[in-house]
Design a protein around this motif. Structure first.
Motif, PDB file in Angstrom:
ATOM      1  N   ILE A   1       0.852  -1.194   0.000  1.00 42.19           N
ATOM      2  CA  ILE A   1       0.000   0.000   0.000  1.00 42.19           C
ATOM      3  C   ILE A   1       0.885   1.241   0.000  1.00 42.19           C
ATOM      4  CG2 ILE A   1      -1.722   1.302   1.303  1.00 42.19           C
ATOM      5  CD1 ILE A   1      -2.692  -1.372   2.460  1.00 42.19           C
ATOM      6  N   GLU A   2       0.555   2.197  -0.853  1.00 41.99           N
ATOM      7  CA  GLU A   2       1.338   3.422  -0.953  1.00 41.99           C
ATOM      8  C   GLU A   2       0.409   4.638  -0.887  1.00 41.99           C
ATOM      9  OE1 GLU A   2       4.577   5.593  -3.939  1.00 41.99           O
ATOM     10  OE2 GLU A   2       3.497   3.802  -4.577  1.00 41.99           O
ATOM     11  N   ILE A   3       0.717   5.577   0.020  1.00 46.23           N
ATOM     12  CA  ILE A   3      -0.010   6.841   0.088  1.00 46.23           C
ATOM     13  C   ILE A   3       0.632   7.803  -0.911  1.00 46.23           C
ATOM     14  CG2 ILE A   3      -0.658   8.808   1.521  1.00 46.23           C
ATOM     15  CD1 ILE A   3      -2.060   6.262   2.358  1.00 46.23           C
ATOM     16  N   VAL A   4      -0.163   8.292  -1.879  1.00 46.19           N
ATOM     17  CA  VAL A   4       0.387   9.149  -2.939  1.00 46.19           C
ATOM     18  C   VAL A   4      -0.096  10.592  -2.835  1.00 46.19           C
ATOM     19  CG1 VAL A   4       0.727   7.225  -4.526  1.00 46.19           C
ATOM     20  CG2 VAL A   4      -1.466   8.458  -4.531  1.00 46.19           C
ATOM     21  N   ALA A   5      -1.083  10.865  -1.987  1.00 45.82           N
ATOM     22  CA  ALA A   5      -1.581  12.228  -1.807  1.00 45.82           C
ATOM     23  C   ALA A   5      -2.256  12.331  -0.448  1.00 45.82           C
ATOM     24  CB  ALA A   5      -2.561  12.606  -2.920  1.00 45.82           C
ATOM     25  N   ALA A   6      -2.343  13.565   0.070  1.00 42.87           N
ATOM     26  CA  ALA A   6      -2.951  13.779   1.385  1.00 42.87           C
ATOM     27  C   ALA A   6      -3.743  15.075   1.384  1.00 42.87           C
ATOM     28  CB  ALA A   6      -1.878  13.813   2.471  1.00 42.87           C
ATOM     29  N   ILE A   7      -4.905  15.052   2.055  1.00 44.05           N
ATOM     30  CA  ILE A   7      -5.813  16.198   2.103  1.00 44.05           C
ATOM     31  C   ILE A   7      -6.173  16.485   3.554  1.00 44.05           C
ATOM     32  CG2 ILE A   7      -8.037  17.117   1.328  1.00 44.05           C
ATOM     33  CD1 ILE A   7      -8.018  14.857  -0.812  1.00 44.05           C
ATOM     34  N   ASP A   8      -6.249  17.760   3.889  1.00 45.38           N
ATOM     35  CA  ASP A   8      -6.789  18.173   5.179  1.00 45.38           C
ATOM     36  C   ASP A   8      -7.326  19.589   5.027  1.00 45.38           C
ATOM     37  OD1 ASP A   8      -6.360  16.927   8.245  1.00 45.38           O
ATOM     38  OD2 ASP A   8      -6.829  19.069   8.160  1.00 45.38           O
ATOM     39  N   THR A   9      -8.406  19.893   5.731  1.00 47.04           N
ATOM     40  CA  THR A   9      -9.002  21.217   5.629  1.00 47.04           C
ATOM     41  C   THR A   9      -8.418  22.206   6.631  1.00 47.04           C
ATOM     42  OG1 THR A   9     -10.798  20.521   7.104  1.00 47.04           O
ATOM     43  CG2 THR A   9     -11.174  20.298   4.729  1.00 47.04           C
ATOM     44  N   ASP A  10      -7.521  21.759   7.496  1.00 42.83           N
ATOM     45  CA  ASP A  10      -6.873  22.624   8.479  1.00 42.83           C
ATOM     46  C   ASP A  10      -5.798  23.457   7.782  1.00 42.83           C
ATOM     47  OD1 ASP A  10      -5.513  23.822  10.555  1.00 42.83           O
ATOM     48  OD2 ASP A  10      -5.265  21.990  11.731  1.00 42.83           O
ATOM     49  N   ALA A  11      -5.996  24.776   7.767  1.00 42.23           N
ATOM     50  CA  ALA A  11      -5.055  25.661   7.079  1.00 42.23           C
ATOM     51  C   ALA A  11      -3.638  25.543   7.628  1.00 42.23           C
ATOM     52  CB  ALA A  11      -5.540  27.110   7.186  1.00 42.23           C
ATOM     53  N   ALA A  12      -3.507  25.182   8.899  1.00 39.44           N
ATOM     54  CA  ALA A  12      -2.181  25.065   9.507  1.00 39.44           C
ATOM     55  C   ALA A  12      -1.403  23.861   8.982  1.00 39.44           C
ATOM     56  CB  ALA A  12      -2.317  24.975  11.024  1.00 39.44           C
ATOM     57  N   LYS A  13      -2.097  22.911   8.352  1.00 39.46           N
ATOM     58  CA  LYS A  13      -1.430  21.719   7.826  1.00 39.46           C
ATOM     59  C   LYS A  13      -1.169  21.797   6.322  1.00 39.46           C
ATOM     60  CE  LYS A  13      -3.564  18.780  11.348  1.00 39.46           C
ATOM     61  NZ  LYS A  13      -4.560  17.722  11.622  1.00 39.46           N
ATOM     62  N   ILE A  14      -1.967  22.581   5.630  1.00 37.45           N
ATOM     63  CA  ILE A  14      -1.856  22.669   4.169  1.00 37.45           C
ATOM     64  C   ILE A  14      -0.493  23.241   3.785  1.00 37.45           C
ATOM     65  CG2 ILE A  14      -2.782  23.799   2.103  1.00 37.45           C
ATOM     66  CD1 ILE A  14      -5.540  23.690   3.468  1.00 37.45           C
ATOM     67  N   GLY A  15       0.160  22.584   2.844  1.00 35.19           N
ATOM     68  CA  GLY A  15       1.487  22.997   2.394  1.00 35.19           C
ATOM     69  C   GLY A  15       2.621  22.313   3.115  1.00 35.19           C
ATOM     70  N   ARG A  16       2.324  21.687   4.236  1.00 34.90           N
ATOM     71  CA  ARG A  16       3.350  20.944   4.979  1.00 34.90           C
ATOM     72  C   ARG A  16       3.362  19.488   4.515  1.00 34.90           C
ATOM     73  NH1 ARG A  16       2.054  21.815  11.121  1.00 34.90           N
ATOM     74  NH2 ARG A  16       4.143  20.912  11.371  1.00 34.90           N
ATOM     75  N   THR A  17       4.407  18.764   4.862  1.00 29.41           N
ATOM     76  CA  THR A  17       4.488  17.361   4.466  1.00 29.41           C
ATOM     77  C   THR A  17       3.926  16.462   5.557  1.00 29.41           C
ATOM     78  OG1 THR A  17       6.677  16.996   5.436  1.00 29.41           O
ATOM     79  CG2 THR A  17       6.591  17.852   3.164  1.00 29.41           C
ATOM     80  N   LEU A  18       3.631  15.230   5.184  1.00 31.61           N
ATOM     81  CA  LEU A  18       3.154  14.263   6.175  1.00 31.61           C
ATOM     82  C   LEU A  18       4.187  14.044   7.276  1.00 31.61           C
ATOM     83  CD1 LEU A  18       1.385  11.570   3.943  1.00 31.61           C
ATOM     84  CD2 LEU A  18       0.317  13.289   5.429  1.00 31.61           C
TER      85      LEU A  18
END
Length: 365
Positions: free
Chosen positions: A27-44
């Protein structure tokens, strides 16, 4: 390789990454979504600390998540909210994009029971796009339904089931906090129970009806009751949004559900959800008792962990769901063994001599 999009990089999403980092090489995670503005643009890696898919950047919506991928992923793993009106558009958007969806929302385990229009919309969208959707977790999805039904395979003429679960919910995320009622005063908790804003554990009626369906048990009503616990000392919720709770706030809930037939109890469940239950002389345990032709009793101590257990159940669902028939799928219809974790199979090793009491085996890719 099964590719997936992670929608929700909160308490549950972080634990899923922990699971996948330690296991599930297919299993491979290829994309990530979150609606929290503090997380957007940061990496997992920045947000969760886990490295296997650490370079994946978090974006704010599905369209952006898919824009730069060379091909459409197989599955969207949905870990945001629980209530149908909050997640319906998220789920439909994924289905209409051609993604299979596995959701951690309790309401997705058996949505047709209480949310008929919601279930029909999801089923229609999934079938129209040739994909599948399901909802699962540790409870519902395992402790209250899959596990009791597996145990019931060993007996017959079942007349009654009793399920007891006591868990430590320290660290649970805001979505669960909101509908369970942690941190409220007792007065506010009871008001919100009365008007439906607090439901506690969502999914007990669904689990009870699915058990009754599977075991041909007659029931005609389901009742639920909630007992709350406060402390005269501070209790750490383990969640940064709720923090340390002052004395007098709700830090534990015991939710009891009963399925009855003509007034007699057929199935009963009790779920004690506490911050630091050991401080209240509670023992973390899953206990299942089945009355039938051959009585069955099982105890797991400590209980299957709430968040980490749910993340493991979700990981085990990703690959089977991608291979399921299109439409709204019940987790009870997916393989009990879950995702095959290895990429090889064992076979007899012909280069070594087998003999009584000794069988040489090797892995074959």
């Amino acid at each position: 390789m099964t590719t997936a999009v992670l929608f929700g990089v909160g308490a549950m999403g972080g634990r899923l990454l922990r699971v996948l980092e330690a296991d599930y090489p297919s299993i491979e995670i290829v994309a990530a979504i979150d609606t929290d503005a503090a997380k957007i643009g940061r990496t997992l890696a920045d947000v969760t600390g886990y490295q296997r898919f650490g370079g994946v950047k978090i974006v704010g919506d599905l369209v952006t998540a898919l824009a730069d991928l060379p091909k459409r992923p197989d599955v969207l793993v949905h870990m945001t909210e629980s209530k149908p009106h909050l997640i319906k558009e998220q789920l439909l958007a994924a289905l209409n994009t051609g993604l299979n969806v596995v959701s951690a929302a309790e309401s997705m385990f058996y949505p047709g029971l209480r949310y008929g229009e919601f279930a029909e919309a999801l089923d229609s969208a999934a079938r129209a796009n040739g994909v599948s959707i399901t909802g699962t977790g540790i409870n519902p999805g395992f402790s209250y339904d899959v596990l009791p039904l597996v145990l019931a395979r060993g007996t017959s003429a079942v007349t009654r089931l009793t399920i007891r679960r006591c868990i430590d919910v320290t660290g649970t995320g805001p979505g669960d906090i909101e509908h369970v009622g942690y941190g409220l005063t007792p007065e506010e908790f009871n008001r919100r129970i009365a008007d439906g804003r607090v439901e506690g554990h969502m999914g007990a009626p669904e689990s009870l009806t699915r058990i009754a369906d599977a075991l041909n048990l007659e029931i005609d009503e389901i009742t639920e009751a909630w007992d709350l616990e406060t402390a005269d000392f501070e209790v750490d919720s383990g969640d940064p949004t709720l923090g340390v709770l002052p004395p007098g706030r709700v830090i534990g809930i015991t939710q009891r559900a009963r399925a009855l037939h003509q007034g007699s109890e057929v199935i009963s469940t009790s779920l004690a959800m506490y911050y630091q239950p050991e401080k209240f002389n509670l023992v973390e345990e899953d206990r299942i008792e089945i009355e039938g032709a051959m009585p069955v009793m099982m105890s797991i101590k400590p209980a299957m962990q709430s968040l980490f257990g749910a993340a493991n159940i979700m990981a085990n669902t990703i690959v089977p769901l991608a291979a399921a028939e299109p439409g709204l799928v019940s987790p009870l219809d997916l393989p009990t063994g879950g995702t095959v974790r290895g990429v090889a199979r064992y076979a007899v090793d012909p280069s070594r001599q087998a003999k009584p009491g000794y069988l040489p085996v090797s892995r074959k890719v």
